[in-house]
Design an enzyme around this catalytic site. Structure first.
Site, PDB file in Angstrom:
ATOM      1  N   GLY A 145       0.779  -1.242   0.000  1.00 57.94           N
ATOM      2  CA  GLY A 145       0.000   0.000   0.000  1.00 57.94           C
ATOM      3  C   GLY A 145       0.808   1.288   0.000  1.00 57.94           C
ATOM      4  O   GLY A 145       0.335   2.317  -0.467  1.00 57.94           O
TER       5      GLY A 145
ATOM      6  N   GLU B  70       4.749   3.876   5.679  1.00 57.94           N
ATOM      7  CA  GLU B  70       3.554   3.027   5.775  1.00 57.94           C
ATOM      8  C   GLU B  70       2.378   3.753   5.104  1.00 57.94           C
ATOM      9  O   GLU B  70       2.371   4.986   5.004  1.00 57.94           O
ATOM     10  CB  GLU B  70       3.350   2.759   7.278  1.00 57.94           C
ATOM     11  CG  GLU B  70       2.109   2.087   7.740  1.00 57.94           C
ATOM     12  CD  GLU B  70       1.838   0.700   7.190  1.00 57.94           C
ATOM     13  OE1 GLU B  70       2.039   0.487   5.984  1.00 57.94           O
ATOM     14  OE2 GLU B  70       1.336  -0.130   7.936  1.00 57.94           O
ATOM     15  N   ASP B  71       1.391   2.991   4.659  1.00 60.45           N
ATOM     16  CA  ASP B  71       0.265   3.622   3.962  1.00 60.45           C
ATOM     17  C   ASP B  71      -0.738   4.271   4.927  1.00 60.45           C
ATOM     18  O   ASP B  71      -1.021   5.460   4.843  1.00 60.45           O
ATOM     19  CB  ASP B  71      -0.453   2.630   3.015  1.00 60.45           C
ATOM     20  CG  ASP B  71      -0.934   1.356   3.712  1.00 60.45           C
ATOM     21  OD1 ASP B  71      -0.697   1.188   4.933  1.00 60.45           O
ATOM     22  OD2 ASP B  71      -1.549   0.514   3.027  1.00 60.45           O
TER      23      ASP B  71
ATOM     24  N   ASP C 190      -4.514   2.235  11.142  1.00 57.62           N
ATOM     25  CA  ASP C 190      -5.917   2.032  11.500  1.00 57.62           C
ATOM     26  C   ASP C 190      -5.973   1.500  12.939  1.00 57.62           C
ATOM     27  O   ASP C 190      -5.928   2.277  13.882  1.00 57.62           O
ATOM     28  CB  ASP C 190      -6.534   1.061  10.484  1.00 57.62           C
ATOM     29  CG  ASP C 190      -8.012   0.849  10.699  1.00 57.62           C
ATOM     30  OD1 ASP C 190      -8.626   1.609  11.469  1.00 57.62           O
ATOM     31  OD2 ASP C 190      -8.582  -0.082  10.092  1.00 57.62           O
TER      32      ASP C 190
ATOM     33  N   VAL D  40     -10.644   3.918   2.470  1.00 57.34           N
ATOM     34  CA  VAL D  40     -10.081   4.746   1.397  1.00 57.34           C
ATOM     35  C   VAL D  40      -9.251   3.917   0.422  1.00 57.34           C
ATOM     36  O   VAL D  40      -8.678   2.886   0.795  1.00 57.34           O
ATOM     37  CB  VAL D  40      -9.241   5.910   1.965  1.00 57.34           C
ATOM     38  CG1 VAL D  40     -10.113   6.889   2.720  1.00 57.34           C
ATOM     39  CG2 VAL D  40      -8.118   5.422   2.862  1.00 57.34           C
TER      40      VAL D  40
ATOM     41  N   ASP E  24      -5.711  -0.119  -1.925  1.00 58.65           N
ATOM     42  CA  ASP E  24      -6.583  -0.933  -2.778  1.00 58.65           C
ATOM     43  C   ASP E  24      -7.909  -1.289  -2.124  1.00 58.65           C
ATOM     44  O   ASP E  24      -8.097  -1.140  -0.919  1.00 58.65           O
ATOM     45  CB  ASP E  24      -5.878  -2.245  -3.124  1.00 58.65           C
ATOM     46  CG  ASP E  24      -5.880  -3.208  -1.934  1.00 58.65           C
ATOM     47  OD1 ASP E  24      -5.514  -2.769  -0.825  1.00 58.65           O
ATOM     48  OD2 ASP E  24      -6.283  -4.370  -2.096  1.00 58.65           O
TER      49      ASP E  24
ATOM     50  N   ARG F  85      -5.091   0.937  -6.923  1.00 53.03           N
ATOM     51  CA  ARG F  85      -3.786   1.359  -6.393  1.00 53.03           C
ATOM     52  C   ARG F  85      -3.130   2.421  -7.279  1.00 53.03           C
ATOM     53  O   ARG F  85      -2.320   3.212  -6.814  1.00 53.03           O
ATOM     54  CB  ARG F  85      -2.835   0.156  -6.286  1.00 53.03           C
ATOM     55  CG  ARG F  85      -3.211  -0.851  -5.211  1.00 53.03           C
ATOM     56  CD  ARG F  85      -2.038  -1.796  -4.990  1.00 53.03           C
ATOM     57  NE  ARG F  85      -2.396  -3.003  -4.264  1.00 53.03           N
ATOM     58  CZ  ARG F  85      -2.409  -3.117  -2.931  1.00 53.03           C
ATOM     59  NH1 ARG F  85      -2.133  -2.090  -2.171  1.00 53.03           N
ATOM     60  NH2 ARG F  85      -2.700  -4.270  -2.370  1.00 53.03           N
TER      61      ARG F  85
END
Ligand code: 5GP
Length: 172
Positions: free
Chosen positions: A41, A97-98, A101, A151, A157, A163
């Protein structure tokens, strides 16, 4: 699946430049920095961010993690699919990092680097969600989401789609 834009291409680009300027304050010019992309990600964010660090001695490395759970919940079980290849001992490391959460993935990464004898590591994340299961945070965050939304785009994705979008979108 309907997508609604949250951050457009130009907004993302401008914010990454700002974030790189913040990161540069932490970086001495004469030191090697290992930038670590957390696949898959973070790929777009990683590429655009490291391109802003042109004047530094930057090495690129990759880990691939899988976090079990579904789109709306994380089980807390994180597994390493691909390990680092660079020798990070004594070096500064920037983990890219993407999205944060539940926080389990970030917690895993912090533990992963805590026994690698790195000089110092910091974490940059593209997006931050408001609902943590564990109390961990990134050092640099590009965008904070004020509500729990799913998101996609800019590396993120939904079942491997989206992506390659240049902006960040909410799935409606
Ligand atoms: P954690 O729950 O461990 O903090 O996040 C685990 C991973 O779940 C993130 O690195 C990201 O790959 C994925 N994830 C969490 N929220 C979203 C989201 O809104 N969209 C997408 N595409 N992935 C997400």
């Amino acid at each position: 699946m309907e997508l609604q834009e949250i951050y457009g291409k130009e907004t993302v680009r401008a914010r990454i430049k700002e974030l790189a300027d913040e990161i540069k304050k932490w970086l001495p010019k004469n030191e090697t920095l290992v930038c670590l992309c957390v696949l898959r990600g973070a790929i777009m964010f990683f590429v655009d961010l490291v391109r802003e660090l042109e004047e530094y001695d930057v090495r690129l490395d990759f880990v691939s993690l899988v976090s079990y759970g579904d789109a709306t919940s994380s089980s807390g079980k994180v597994t390493l699919l691909q390990d680092i290849r660079e020798n990070v001992e004594g070096k500064r490391v920037l983990i890219v990092e993407d999205i944060v959460d539940s926080g389990y993935t970030l917690q895993y990464l912090k533990r992963f680097f805590s026994d690698k004898n790195v000089k110092e590591f910091k974490i940059a994340c593209l997006l931050d969600k408001p609902c943590r299961q564990v109390d961990v945070n990134a050092d640099y965050t590009a965008f904070k989401l004020d509500s729990d939304r799913y998101v996609v785009g800019y590396g993120l994705d939904a079942a491997q789609k989206y992506r390659n979008l240049n902006g960040i979108y909410e799935v409606k």
